[in-house]
Write a protein that holds these residues in place. Structure first.
Motif, PDB file in Angstrom:
ATOM      1  N   THR A   1      12.674 -12.562 -11.622  1.00  0.00           N
ATOM      2  CA  THR A   1      12.460 -11.238 -12.199  1.00  0.00           C
ATOM      3  C   THR A   1      13.745 -10.428 -12.352  1.00  0.00           C
ATOM      4  O   THR A   1      13.808  -9.530 -13.194  1.00  0.00           O
ATOM      5  CB  THR A   1      11.472 -10.431 -11.334  1.00  0.00           C
ATOM      6  OG1 THR A   1      11.980 -10.341  -9.991  1.00  0.00           O
ATOM      7  CG2 THR A   1      10.111 -11.123 -11.314  1.00  0.00           C
ATOM      8  N   THR A   2      14.753 -10.732 -11.554  1.00  0.00           N
ATOM      9  CA  THR A   2      16.003  -9.981 -11.633  1.00  0.00           C
ATOM     10  C   THR A   2      17.175 -10.838 -11.186  1.00  0.00           C
ATOM     11  O   THR A   2      17.004 -11.793 -10.428  1.00  0.00           O
ATOM     12  CB  THR A   2      15.939  -8.696 -10.767  1.00  0.00           C
ATOM     13  OG1 THR A   2      17.133  -7.927 -10.940  1.00  0.00           O
ATOM     14  CG2 THR A   2      15.760  -9.044  -9.301  1.00  0.00           C
ATOM     15  N   VAL A   3      18.377 -10.495 -11.677  1.00  0.00           N
ATOM     16  CA  VAL A   3      19.623 -11.135 -11.239  1.00  0.00           C
ATOM     17  C   VAL A   3      20.554 -10.021 -10.788  1.00  0.00           C
ATOM     18  O   VAL A   3      21.109  -9.295 -11.614  1.00  0.00           O
ATOM     19  CB  VAL A   3      20.273 -11.953 -12.372  1.00  0.00           C
ATOM     20  CG1 VAL A   3      21.569 -12.603 -11.877  1.00  0.00           C
ATOM     21  CG2 VAL A   3      19.325 -13.020 -12.895  1.00  0.00           C
ATOM     22  N   PRO A   4      20.725  -9.829  -9.477  1.00  0.00           N
ATOM     23  CA  PRO A   4      21.493  -8.678  -8.997  1.00  0.00           C
ATOM     24  C   PRO A   4      22.993  -8.769  -9.208  1.00  0.00           C
ATOM     25  O   PRO A   4      23.664  -7.747  -9.337  1.00  0.00           O
ATOM     26  CB  PRO A   4      21.158  -8.638  -7.501  1.00  0.00           C
ATOM     27  CG  PRO A   4      20.748 -10.024  -7.156  1.00  0.00           C
ATOM     28  CD  PRO A   4      20.094 -10.574  -8.376  1.00  0.00           C
ATOM     29  N   VAL A   5      23.544  -9.981  -9.242  1.00  0.00           N
ATOM     30  CA  VAL A   5      24.987 -10.128  -9.452  1.00  0.00           C
ATOM     31  C   VAL A   5      25.246 -11.411 -10.234  1.00  0.00           C
ATOM     32  O   VAL A   5      24.595 -12.434 -10.020  1.00  0.00           O
ATOM     33  CB  VAL A   5      25.754 -10.141  -8.101  1.00  0.00           C
ATOM     34  CG1 VAL A   5      25.302 -11.309  -7.231  1.00  0.00           C
ATOM     35  CG2 VAL A   5      27.259 -10.221  -8.315  1.00  0.00           C
ATOM     36  N   LEU A   6      26.202 -11.326 -11.165  1.00  0.00           N
ATOM     37  CA  LEU A   6      26.571 -12.481 -11.981  1.00  0.00           C
ATOM     38  C   LEU A   6      28.020 -12.289 -12.408  1.00  0.00           C
ATOM     39  O   LEU A   6      28.321 -11.491 -13.293  1.00  0.00           O
ATOM     40  CB  LEU A   6      25.648 -12.566 -13.204  1.00  0.00           C
ATOM     41  CG  LEU A   6      25.558 -13.900 -13.946  1.00  0.00           C
ATOM     42  CD1 LEU A   6      25.091 -15.013 -13.016  1.00  0.00           C
ATOM     43  CD2 LEU A   6      24.618 -13.786 -15.132  1.00  0.00           C
TER      44      LEU A   6
END
Length: 232
Positions: free
Chosen positions: A93-98
């Motif tokens: 549902t989400t990607v907090p850091v990339l």
């Protein structure tokens, strides 16, 4: 090293949660298909590596159809197909850091493609250079994604960001694009088919604009702000 954890947990039905994964160097195909078909996995922590080699994390979570939580990824260098289709189709549902300093050929191509539950991304995607097909179709088909982050890359190689957000039909806004050297087809179809996109980057500060580099970039999107787009 090469093939170090290749298919390590393939089709493991007992594994439900993966902690943070820290590795100085992921070798060629080192974690390729590592959790392939692990249908019981629901979460994975953050992946941190200095470098990810050729096909290092390719299709690492292929077939993880229950994985809704992903802690993100940080790497200085992602090699050729290093994260190719890494989480394609996973219901995260989400990607907090990339974060990555450089992305090789097809390094993040289709990395999150068809993640139809994905709603949010970090505010910036900093990487330079993004090489040929480096981020092509990276988030294509993410039909719940609402906002495209700021893309920061000095140089984008041929097809580097092609179709990056293609078909993100819930997207209403896209942040700034910082690219100085735009090579052929580098941003073609980048936001194509984003039917509800009404807030666009108003300027792309490029000093070099290559052949067809912005072809169909916003094709099929809202026309509300397209007339305001400026190029040097």
């Amino acid at each position: 090293g090469s093939y170090g954890c290749y298919y390590m947990y393939r089709a493991n039905v007992a594994q439900t949660a993966i902690p943070d994964l820290h590795c100085d160097k992921v070798g060629n195909a080192g974690c390729m298909y590592m959790f392939d078909g692990c249908k019981a996995i629901t979460s994975c922590g953050k992946l941190t590596a200095t470098s990810i080699g050729t096909q290092g994390c390719q299709q690492m979570f292929s077939g993880c159809t229950a994985m809704t939580t992903f802690g993100g990824a940080t790497a200085d260098k992602i090699g050729t197909k290093g994260c190719y289709q890494m989480l394609k189709g996973c219901p995260i549902t989400t990607v907090p850091v990339l974060e990555a300093r450089s992305i090789g050929n097809a390094g993040c191509q289709e990395m999150f493609a068809n993640c139809i539950k994905l709603t949010s991304l970090p505010g910036q995607l900093p990487a330079s250079p993004i090489n040929q097909y480096g981020c092509a179709s990276m988030f294509s088909g993410c039909t719940a994604l609402q906002h495209a982050p700021e893309v920061m890359a000095y140089t984008v190689g041929s097809y580097g960001c092609q179709s990056m957000f293609n078909g993100c039909t819930a997207m209403t806004s896209a942040d700034k694009i910082h690219v100085d050297v735009m090579t052929p087809y580098c941003c073609s179809s980048m936001y194509k088919g984003c039917l509800n996109l009404i807030t666009y980057p108003d300027t792309i500060p490029a000093s070099v604009i290559g052949f067809h580099s912005c072809e169909e970039m916003f094709s099929g999107s809202s026309e509300s702000q397209s007339s305001q787009m400026k190029l040097p």
